[in-house]
Every structure is written in structure tokens, then in C-alpha cells.
Design an enzyme around this catalytic site. Sequence first.
Site, mmCIF file in Angstrom:
data_model
loop_
_atom_site.group_PDB
_atom_site.id
_atom_site.type_symbol
_atom_site.label_atom_id
_atom_site.label_comp_id
_atom_site.label_asym_id
_atom_site.label_seq_id
_atom_site.Cartn_x
_atom_site.Cartn_y
_atom_site.Cartn_z
ATOM 1 N N ILE A 1 0.809 -1.221 0.000
ATOM 2 C CA ILE A 1 0.000 0.000 0.000
ATOM 3 C C ILE A 1 0.838 1.265 0.000
ATOM 4 O O ILE A 1 0.327 2.357 -0.132
ATOM 5 C CB ILE A 1 -1.005 0.035 1.182
ATOM 6 N N GLY A 2 2.137 1.138 0.144
ATOM 7 C CA GLY A 2 2.987 2.327 0.107
ATOM 8 C C GLY A 2 4.451 1.947 0.019
ATOM 9 O O GLY A 2 4.865 0.898 0.497
ATOM 10 N N GLY B 1 8.293 3.636 0.593
ATOM 11 C CA GLY B 1 9.027 4.784 1.114
ATOM 12 C C GLY B 1 10.516 4.612 0.931
ATOM 13 O O GLY B 1 10.967 3.659 0.285
ATOM 14 N N TYR C 1 12.725 3.943 3.136
ATOM 15 C CA TYR C 1 13.363 2.932 3.968
ATOM 16 C C TYR C 1 12.682 1.581 3.935
ATOM 17 O O TYR C 1 13.181 0.619 4.483
ATOM 18 C CB TYR C 1 13.448 3.418 5.415
ATOM 19 N N GLY C 2 11.521 1.526 3.309
ATOM 20 C CA GLY C 2 10.845 0.249 3.303
ATOM 21 C C GLY C 2 9.536 0.275 2.551
ATOM 22 O O GLY C 2 9.156 1.284 1.966
ATOM 23 N N VAL D 1 5.346 -0.656 2.684
ATOM 24 C CA VAL D 1 4.239 -0.875 3.619
ATOM 25 C C VAL D 1 3.199 -1.782 2.961
ATOM 26 O O VAL D 1 2.773 -1.540 1.835
ATOM 27 C CB VAL D 1 3.585 0.455 4.037
ATOM 28 N N LYS E 1 5.071 -2.482 7.991
ATOM 29 C CA LYS E 1 6.185 -1.800 7.345
ATOM 30 C C LYS E 1 7.367 -2.760 7.306
ATOM 31 O O LYS E 1 7.851 -3.204 8.346
ATOM 32 C CB LYS E 1 6.539 -0.541 8.130
ATOM 33 N N ASP F 1 9.778 16.210 9.678
ATOM 34 C CA ASP F 1 9.513 15.820 8.293
ATOM 35 C C ASP F 1 8.002 15.740 8.074
ATOM 36 O O ASP F 1 7.515 14.746 7.537
ATOM 37 C CB ASP F 1 10.194 14.484 7.990
#
Lengths: 172, 326
Positions: free
Chosen positions: B15-16, B18, B20-21, B23, B38, B119
Site C-alpha cells: 500500500i505504500g 518509502g 526505507y521500506g 508498507v 512496514k 519531516d
Amino acid sequence: NLSDYTVSNSEEEEECIKLLLDREINVGFQTHNCSHIVIDNWIKCARLNAIAWILKTRSSLGFRFQTGYLAMTYFDRFLSRRAIDSDKWWAMQLLSMACLSLAAKMEEYRVPSPSEFQLEEYNFDSKVIQRMELLVLNTLEWRMSSVTPFAFIHYFIRTLGNHHSPPRNVVS
Amino acid sequence: MEKLLNWQYKLGKVIGIGAYGIVHRGLNLETNQIVAIKRFYTFDCKNGVPYTTIREISMLIEMYHINIVKLLDVISNTKNEWYIIFEYLDLDLEKYMYIMHQILSGVMYCHKHRIMHQDLTPDNLLIDLNASVVKIADFGMARAFDFPLRAYSPEVVTIWYKAPEILLGSPVYSTAIDVWSVGCIFAKMLMRQNLFAGASKNEHLRKIFSIMGTPNERTWPGVTSLPYYPAGLPEYYPEVISIIFASIFFYFASQEMLCMNPARRISARRALGHAYFKKKKRKEKKEKKMTILDPIEKKKKKMMMMMILDSVSFTFVVVVVMLTDY
């Protein structure tokens, strides 16, 4: 004006300090749990060595005092939960290294890779260091943002000393 | 493909993605609860466990607030792979206008606990559509701070949401940087585009100045001696933002949350106490009742009405001010 950058409202600051105190008490050592731990001479000696190494490495890498202090609390918290067999000096060394590395990752801006932390006697593979970091993280249940006395110092200086802001570099 | 993570969790679709990883959507087989999982990219052994992972987990593990994403579990397997289990939330920020209140109360909670997020961007704010709750996520750049705030790494916060003191290289910065980011997000929600969007740091600064006015020693003492204060910049005057965007709602945000001088920028706590949000809270309660009968469409209409009303009343104020001036 520096004081503008800090929490301006003293009521807010009081509230912050109270929250910090609560957190410090919650995460701190619980003596009734520690009583069963036998702290033998070997541990005492190894702990002193570890502290000396952490302090020395802290200054040679230019870390803040907070970082050194944090590393020591990780070290002590780890030993209060897990035992290390007598005479395993390498394990103590590895533990102090992982604790300092973790503290630096929480506190510092430039974090050197653990292999930059020189050890006199042992040379650990980076994979081993990482495994140790994870072991410490798990043992401490990832509760790494411990409250250190440094968080209170400025508040006490200001409150006790005529409400003037202390110079910025009192502790750094 | 769905696969089992361990005896307790099932890994679903992505679903996402990023920095760093990845999700995934997931399922807790024990409780049947839908979760977000995650999965970190494999750690680079040389540097050990990444500091972003350590900070994210250790900060979230001690935070309990309705507007902060809830960390449920941290698990690992024998292959040294690491997963964080979060509560599952729908990822859409654009639909709601009164979420500002929730964002601010989440930010205030962080600041009260001595944590700067550093952030805040629209993609780090998650929404639970069913409960209409916003949650702040992604604490990989967050850090604890102590008094007085010392120089922090200047390379934080996605550039479009970066506060001017960071862009200008100020050696000291504070929780005010998060408030600036929230102000920019607020503007984006209203305008559906970024208020300041420069391709480079300098262009971005110029954009900010051209709308908010070039800061000077009077409006922001010490600004001209900051390391990256651009020399020979045209002296922009603050635009009457209200005329550009015609909304009192936005006027409030721009004047107080997007105040360039960090020392004068409103704090999350004070912003929450602002009359606007008090009004908002009452509306929120009414809308909650409405949602039971009629979900998103009616809300949208009502928001449009509110915006129109805001702009109408503001135009009225502007006209009155102009009339009294001339």
C-alpha cells in the site's frame, strides 16, 4: 534572543518537566527486579572497563556527553535483564560497542559506522555488531529514548538561578 | 500474493513505498484486525541497524495519542528481516478540511514530549476514513530535543515544507519548523497545490519571499547575518495573501503559522487555542452526526459552502478596509 527558541511559556515548561520525570521513573531501573541479580566481581570489573572504553571513545569521536551517558544506561539496563557468562570479555566489548553505536544513532548527527569504533583486542565483523545491536534493541524492548539528567539541567539552572537563561554551552 | 509472515500475521498487498521500506496491508490472524506492516529494506550490515528505524520505533513505542499512528508490534524472523506492525489507516488527506485541528493536536503532543517530527509532509499524515481521524506517521527523521535547542542537522524536511530558518542555514532551530510545515500543508489542502514550490533551495526561498515579503532586520532580527541569506535580493513586500486565496481561513494560517521569523511563529498549542479552531470543533461535532446518515458527498458540499462563505465574508472585510483607507 535564544530564550525565544525554547518553550516560551513557563507553565508549558513545567508540564514538560513533569512528563519527563514520569518517563524517567517508568523507564528507569526497578530495584525490586534487580535484587536477584548476583553482581560478582567479574561483572563489576568488566563494567568499569566498559565505562572507561565508552568515555574514551566518546571523546575521541567527538560525541556529546549525553551520548556517552545514554550508552552506559543501555549497558546497565541490558545487564539487568540478561547475564553474560563469566570471562567472556569479548561479549562485554561487543556489548559496549553496540550500546555506544545505538546511543550515537539516537543522539548524534553524524553517526560513524560501528567499524570506526576501534577496539584494542577484538575485531568484530560488521554482521556480528549488527546482530548485537538487534539483541540490545530487543532486550531493551526498543525503549531507547531514555530520559537523561541532561534534559533537566537547563531547567534547574534557570529555576534556581534568578530565572536567567543559562549560557547555551553549559552542557553540550 | 498473500503470504504468512509468521504464525500471527498475514502479509497482503503493497500500500505504500518509502525511502526505507515497503508498507503492506496485513491481517492479524489472531484478532482478525487489519493492520499495516512496514517491511524494512535489508539493512546494510556495515552501518548496523539504521538510525531511522531505531528512532522511529523507540519514539513511537512511548507515544499514546489519538492523532499519532499507533505502533502495535515489532517482529523479526530468522532471516534477520524486520517488520513494524501499525494500525491500518486509509491514506488520503485531501478530503478533509477540519483535519488541521487534529494535525495540530498531534504536533502539540509531540512538542510537549520534546519530540520534533522534522519531516511533516502530506504523505506522512494518514487518515482513518471511517472514524475521520488523522494520524501523524513516519518518525524516521524525528528527534528528541532538550533546552535550549542546539544546532540541528539542516538537511531535514522535504524542501517544499522546509521552514525558512533551515533554508537560510540558521544554526539553531526549534519546534517552529514543524508549525511551518503544517502551515504549508494547510495551504496545500486549500489550494490543492503547493503554496511555495521551488525546484532548488534558492528558487524556493525566492518563492517564499515573493509571497511573504523579503525578511529584514525589523521583521526578523538577525536574519541578514544567517549563512545563506541571499545578497541582492529584490525587496518583495508581503502579498495580501487574502486577495490571492480569498479566505479568512487561509489568512490565519499564512499570518501566524507561516510567519517567517521562527521566534514569532505561533506554537502548535497557541494555534489550537485559536478562535478558528474553537469554531471548527463545534462544526466537527455537528458533522459527526451527519456522517451517520450521509457520508463524504454532503461533507464536500458543506466544505465548499464554508469556503465560499469564508471568501465572501473576507472580500467584504477587504472592501470595508479599502473603503476606510481611501
